[in-house]
Design a protein around this motif. Sequence first.
Motif, mmCIF file in Angstrom:
data_model
loop_
_atom_site.group_PDB
_atom_site.id
_atom_site.type_symbol
_atom_site.label_atom_id
_atom_site.label_comp_id
_atom_site.label_asym_id
_atom_site.label_seq_id
_atom_site.Cartn_x
_atom_site.Cartn_y
_atom_site.Cartn_z
ATOM 1 N N GLU B 89 0.846 -1.204 0.000
ATOM 2 C CA GLU B 89 0.000 0.000 0.000
ATOM 3 C C GLU B 89 0.885 1.260 0.000
ATOM 4 O OE1 GLU B 89 -3.185 -0.643 -0.132
ATOM 5 O OE2 GLU B 89 -4.371 0.769 1.047
ATOM 6 N N LEU B 90 1.934 1.213 0.807
ATOM 7 C CA LEU B 90 2.826 2.382 0.883
ATOM 8 C C LEU B 90 3.580 2.579 -0.436
ATOM 9 C CD1 LEU B 90 4.239 1.964 4.508
ATOM 10 C CD2 LEU B 90 2.692 3.767 3.702
ATOM 11 N N LEU B 91 3.994 1.469 -1.051
ATOM 12 C CA LEU B 91 4.686 1.604 -2.340
ATOM 13 C C LEU B 91 3.739 2.151 -3.394
ATOM 14 C CD1 LEU B 91 6.919 -1.612 -2.465
ATOM 15 C CD2 LEU B 91 7.616 0.741 -1.926
ATOM 16 N N ALA B 92 2.489 1.671 -3.374
ATOM 17 C CA ALA B 92 1.493 2.191 -4.316
ATOM 18 C C ALA B 92 1.301 3.688 -4.080
ATOM 19 C CB ALA B 92 0.172 1.445 -4.163
ATOM 20 N N ALA B 93 1.207 4.079 -2.816
ATOM 21 C CA ALA B 93 1.031 5.497 -2.485
ATOM 22 C C ALA B 93 2.198 6.312 -3.031
ATOM 23 C CB ALA B 93 0.913 5.673 -0.977
#
Lengths: 216, 291
Positions: B89-93
């Motif tokens: 999720e953080l990488l996508a963000a």
Amino acid sequence: MVITEHKPFEEILEMLKDSQSIFITGCSLCATSCFTGGEAQVLEMKEKLEKEGKTVTGYAILDPSCNKLQVRATLKKQKEAVDAADAILCMACGDGAQTVAAVVDDKPVFPANNTMFIGEIERVGHFVEACKACGQCELGWTAGICPITKCAKGLMNGPCGGSKNGKCEVNPENDCAWVLIYERLEKLGKLDKMLELKPPKDHSKAYNPRKIVVKK
Amino acid sequence: MGLLEEKLKSGEFVVTAEMAPPKGIDMTHFKECAKAVKGRVAGVNVTDFQSAVVRVSSLGAAVILLEEGLEPIMQITGRDRNRIAIQGELLAAGALGIKNVLALTGDHPMFGDQPGAKPVYDCDSVNILMIASKLMEGQDWAGNQLNKAPEFFLGASVTPLFDPLEAQIIKMKKKMQAGAKFFQTQAVYDIEVLRKFREATKDLNAKVLVGVIPLKSPGMANYMNKNVPGIHVPDALIERLKGAENKVKEGLKIAAEFINQVKEEKLCDGVHIMAIGAEENVPILLDMCNL
């Protein structure tokens, strides 16, 4: 100790709907202390089943239900009664029921209880959950209070914002584990333990099913 | 550097607002509220399944805010995701251009609309910050290389009204050690609570935005006093609301007075407005305090 609760009788009857004759097993240890599988409860169950028109071919209080060799030996002594039954109703924990099912593998074994948790006896008939069997005990730095079990979120780095008046947001009857840990660490002069940054817990020791061999 | 980071570093009195994504895919109202605060706030918090209720996800809603030209503060909790999902999720963000991330532990599922859900809590708020910091160094939590590291301005929450306060402050220090650069607080109504909190944290080099929830009725205040941990509305404010003809307006007035007091005494670096379903009132409140 493994804490169990009776399943509702209706649920037991539903499981037994295709079985006319039943053999009942109880357990001499945990289930006896929990009043879910001692001799008194087994006899009570026998009476209730008979009232429902079932035949109870016999019963045994296994000593204890989780010891496979013991279970095998005890049930062997009652071979006739076991053979005469369509099904076994096991009044122990889930482990006890599985041990019985492994020994009597040609008949359905039904659990009479729900297995709730590993806990301690506060006083007779009062049980509280104490250990999640996480495989990596944290009590050494938490002043002997388990954050994995006693915190509803299993937090490792201190209280969440949900604690109110020292109670847990999930169930206000429960103390906030982290307030307890804070207070006891402070009393012990070890508050520095709470300041340590704890990484996400290593859950690999809890991958199930687990097996331990200590004696070859 | 994002707007929020820039403004906090410049020492300007910063305003952030919170917006809950809708339940359902009609984003019209969400976008309207975003437009109404555009240019007036440094960042907009997007809640992550707030109160454990199913809604549009915070990542999805944050992207919509980006498209509307606002700067999102993506909230992320440990309730629903393990460390693999959190990192993804953080990488996508990061890949989508989200700069601000606010790490939270998350309300327990029992408060939400799916109380039978299995809570995850593989990571608490501190762990999410540790993991995000590691990603920013170009490695995942297990130490594997990333093809490019994200850059985040990391934040966390703190509850000034907590007993024992020292336990909250210990956790606040850990959050800073794990990478938190700014804090948004639970709503505060009693200026004295804030004064005490600031006194206790004055040696910490933390940027703090104090939480403000404009009251809408005495019933809302009583409800929060009874049910929301960390929030206490003093009786005098409840009496004031009771006596007011227009309760919503009086609630905004109370909030404006509080914000002005915070500014005057320089108690905080800014204010975080949580309108909870009345996001259209945020610009009105900002007008009332000349922000």
